[in-house]
Design an enzyme around this catalytic site. Structure first.
Site, PDB file in Angstrom:
ATOM      1  N   ASP A 183     -33.102  20.724  23.372  1.00  0.00           N
ATOM      2  CA  ASP A 183     -33.155  22.019  24.086  1.00  0.00           C
ATOM      3  C   ASP A 183     -32.102  22.052  25.095  1.00  0.00           C
ATOM      4  O   ASP A 183     -32.325  21.652  26.225  1.00  0.00           O
ATOM      5  CB  ASP A 183     -34.691  22.321  24.395  1.00  0.00           C
ATOM      6  CG  ASP A 183     -34.469  23.849  24.980  1.00  0.00           C
ATOM      7  OD1 ASP A 183     -33.663  24.317  25.721  1.00  0.00           O
ATOM      8  OD2 ASP A 183     -35.476  24.533  24.818  1.00  0.00           O
ATOM      9  N   HIS A 184     -30.978  22.560  25.017  1.00  0.00           N
ATOM     10  CA  HIS A 184     -29.894  22.101  25.916  1.00  0.00           C
ATOM     11  C   HIS A 184     -30.173  22.881  27.329  1.00  0.00           C
ATOM     12  O   HIS A 184     -29.755  22.522  28.202  1.00  0.00           O
ATOM     13  CB  HIS A 184     -28.548  22.554  25.272  1.00  0.00           C
ATOM     14  CG  HIS A 184     -28.194  24.004  25.512  1.00  0.00           C
ATOM     15  ND1 HIS A 184     -28.790  24.997  24.573  1.00  0.00           N
ATOM     16  CD2 HIS A 184     -27.405  24.880  26.291  1.00  0.00           C
ATOM     17  CE1 HIS A 184     -28.241  25.981  24.750  1.00  0.00           C
ATOM     18  NE2 HIS A 184     -27.255  26.232  25.891  1.00  0.00           N
ATOM     19  N   HIS A 246     -35.745  27.975  24.769  1.00  0.00           N
ATOM     20  CA  HIS A 246     -35.111  27.907  26.259  1.00  0.00           C
ATOM     21  C   HIS A 246     -36.098  28.567  27.229  1.00  0.00           C
ATOM     22  O   HIS A 246     -36.385  28.454  28.284  1.00  0.00           O
ATOM     23  CB  HIS A 246     -33.765  28.552  26.177  1.00  0.00           C
ATOM     24  CG  HIS A 246     -32.709  27.866  25.206  1.00  0.00           C
ATOM     25  ND1 HIS A 246     -32.962  26.917  24.857  1.00  0.00           N
ATOM     26  CD2 HIS A 246     -31.783  28.615  24.431  1.00  0.00           C
ATOM     27  CE1 HIS A 246     -31.849  26.704  24.034  1.00  0.00           C
ATOM     28  NE2 HIS A 246     -31.243  27.632  23.686  1.00  0.00           N
TER      29      HIS A 246
HETATM   30  C1  BG6 Z   1     -28.177  28.892  21.893  1.00  0.00           C
HETATM   31  C2  BG6 Z   1     -28.625  30.111  21.210  1.00  0.00           C
HETATM   32  O1  BG6 Z   1     -29.432  27.854  21.921  1.00  0.00           O
HETATM   33  O2  BG6 Z   1     -28.017  29.024  23.253  1.00  0.00           O
HETATM   34  C3  BG6 Z   1     -27.340  31.037  21.327  1.00  0.00           C
HETATM   35  O3  BG6 Z   1     -28.766  29.799  19.812  1.00  0.00           O
HETATM   36  C4  BG6 Z   1     -27.110  31.449  22.664  1.00  0.00           C
HETATM   37  O4  BG6 Z   1     -27.418  32.235  20.542  1.00  0.00           O
HETATM   38  C5  BG6 Z   1     -27.216  29.935  23.686  1.00  0.00           C
HETATM   39  O5  BG6 Z   1     -25.971  31.852  22.773  1.00  0.00           O
HETATM   40  C6  BG6 Z   1     -26.836  30.397  25.128  1.00  0.00           C
HETATM   41  O6  BG6 Z   1     -26.850  29.126  25.856  1.00  0.00           O
HETATM   42  P1  BG6 Z   1     -26.028  29.193  27.061  1.00  0.00           P
HETATM   43  O7  BG6 Z   1     -26.001  27.879  27.630  1.00  0.00           O
HETATM   44  O8  BG6 Z   1     -24.475  29.885  26.986  1.00  0.00           O
HETATM   45  O9  BG6 Z   1     -26.978  30.091  27.954  1.00  0.00           O
END
Ligand code: BG6
Length: 508
Positions: A183-184, A246
């Site tokens: 979950d980045h 997230h």
């Molecule tokens: C991803 C989603 O996990 O997170 C995307 O699949 C989204 O749809 C992205 O754009 C958003 O990540 P960040 O790091 O740009 O906020």
């Protein structure tokens, strides 16, 4: 920092976007910081018929385009890309895994990278099971000669049932301690800083509960649309794409009890307890607690922007939500009765993610407010951009009488100019290499999150009368979104790119 043991990292789906945009630039940054193993090789796997050289060439370009580092040092890039290899193969064919095994042995001989393997599945989730099965059948998951770890990209499942089925299938082949679910958001510095803000400072803890907190709001807004991902997104939607993972993880970190240590299970047990305490949103309550929206065409800065239904690979009558706002409660002693509001959407006015803690107002209002409106103290934890923390409180306006004004006290990460903020993927890849799973989602945590969102998905599917509101691209979402906020005259914060500004009209 500890240097990881020698290893070979195998990326499935290596010709895809994630590899070029995030993974390879992150490994390159780790290399520049001396955080890669002494002997380290990346082997890309995919259907595209690349040679090792083709793959290296493509990755050189991606480093130049996407790396946050100074990428003009051709020598460094050249040395790094020499450790890249590529194997064209069909991920679903068991036969091809024999080829993979042989090639890995050959690479090991020439590189000395040994037999520790990390498999990174950057493929569509539909083939996670078959790829893992094929690796197991080929003996590549066996840990007799070195560790074997499996990193799975999000989404992990499509709903509770599929998430559980996938967990079950993987556990038949590999242990939970070998599984790293990405979950980045958990890799973002500022998300981890929620833990530090709360548990390294004595001043917040006494206030961090239902006695002093009025409500909590979490926003993750994006200004982009679905871009090239219409095919995936149309069967996913914002609830699955952003909320189940997230946003709930951010709520978990904000609401959790202090863990007894920073051991992976100590932290994840506390997040799990929060998820287990989420008050279920029953299907009949969905229309009053959850608002869904979809962006429509509009003009932004004089440019025509198409609506979601006009996007590539999206059905012309799609009912997929690109926006969700919801209210929920956490039924425990700390948070009982405190509403949590979360919202996320695509094509909103700005790319901004933040957590806002609204404190209760004073019980008696002695002073006049210059703005004429009652405000409450707010602590804003800005995840991105202009990462930092902002405390809003009241001060006396100089002059006669007691006129007061809401003012800001702010800290910006950029103030720590000498400190480099690593990307989320850099942090997570490094952690997987050293075997630290703290910032990865555990099986029970993922399932409990699905359990919470499942009734919402079911309600939307079973009851077509639940409205999907259109909102013009470039706006803050459906206009009736305040209907879920409890209390007269209360509104969301409308954050701007710059942490210290807010309001519905900001610089885009
Ligand atoms: C991803 C989603 O996990 O997170 C995307 O699949 C989204 O749809 C992205 O754009 C958003 O990540 P960040 O790091 O740009 O906020």
């Amino acid at each position: 920092m500890e240097k990881p043991e020698n290893l070979i990292l195998i990326i499935f789906g290596a010709s895809g976007d994630l590899t070029s945009r995030k993974l390879i630039p992150a490994f390159y940054s780790l290399k520049l910081q001396g955080l890669l193993p002494e002997k380290f090789v990346i082997t890309g796997v995919g259907r595209t018929q690349f040679s090792d050289e083709d793959f290296r060439k493509k990755m050189k370009e991606s480093i130049k385009t996407f790396s946050k580092e100074n990428s003009s040092d051709e020598n460094q890039i050249e040395t790094f890309t020499r450790s890249l290899f590529y194997i064209p193969m069909d991920n679903t064919s068991a036969e091809d895994y024999k080829k993979l095994k042989e090639k890995l042995y050959k690479i090991e001989e020439s590189s000395g990278a040994g037999r520790n393997y990390i498999f990174y599945l950057a493929t569509p989730p539909g083939i996670y099971k078959i790829v893992s099965e094929n690796l197991t059948l080929a003996g590549l998951a066996d840990q007799a000669e070195g560790f074997r770890r499996f990193i799975y990209e999000k989404p992990f499942g499509y709903d509770l049932k599929s998430g559980m089925t996938l967990n079950h299938a993987l556990h038949e082949m590999i242990g939970e301690d070998q599984i790293y679910r990405i979950d980045h958001y958990l890799g973002k510095e500022t998300v981890q800083n929620v833990l530090v803000t709360r548990f390294a400072n004595g001043i917040f803890e006494p206030l961090w509960n239902r006695n002093y907190v009025h409500r909590i709001e979490i926003t993750s807004a994006e200004n982009i649309g679905v871009e090239e991902r219409g095919g995936y997104y149309d069967s996913s939607g914002a609830l699955r794409d952003m909320v189940q993972n997230h946003l709930l993880q951010m709520a978990g970190l904000t609401a959790m009890e202090p863990p007894s240590s920073l051991e992976p299970d100590a932290v994840r047990n506390e997040i799990l307890k929060v998820f287990q305490s989420l008050q279920p949103i029953r299907e009949p309550d969905v229309p009053t607690q959850v608002i869904r929206g979809q962006y429509t065409g509009s003009t932004i800065h004089g440019e025509c922007v198409s609506g979601y239904r006009e996007e590539k690979d999206v059905a012309g009558d799609s009912m997929t939500e690109t926006y969700v706002a919801m209210k929920f409660y956490i039924n425990n002693w700390r948070w009982g009765g405190v509403p949590f509001y979360i919202r996320t959407g695509k094509r909103m006015p700005a790319r901004v993610t933040e957590i806002v803690i609204y404190f209760k107002r004073t019980p008696h209002h002695l002073f006049q407010r210059a703005e004429g409106v009652l405000t409450s103290n707010m602590l804003i934890i800005r995840i991105q951009p202009d990462e930092g923390i902002l405390l809003k409180f009241d001060m006396k306006q100089p002059g006669s009488g007691f006129n007061i004004k809401n003012v800001n006290m702010d800290f910006h990460y950029t103030d720590l100019a000498e400190i480099r903020v690593p990307s989320a993927y850099e942090r997570l890849l490094y952690d997987a290499m050293i075997g630290d799973s703290t910032l990865f989602a555990r099986d029970d945590v993922v399932e409990t999150a699905w359990k919470f969102v499942d009734p919402i998905l079911n309600a939307w599917e079973n009851n077509p009368k639940i409205k999907l509101y259109g909102y013009p691209s470039g706006t803050w979402g459906p206009t009736n979104v305040n209907s879920i906020i409890e209390g007269c005259g209360l509104d969301w914060r409308y954050p701007c790119k710059n942490l210290t500004n807010d309001g519905s009209f900001c610089e885009l």
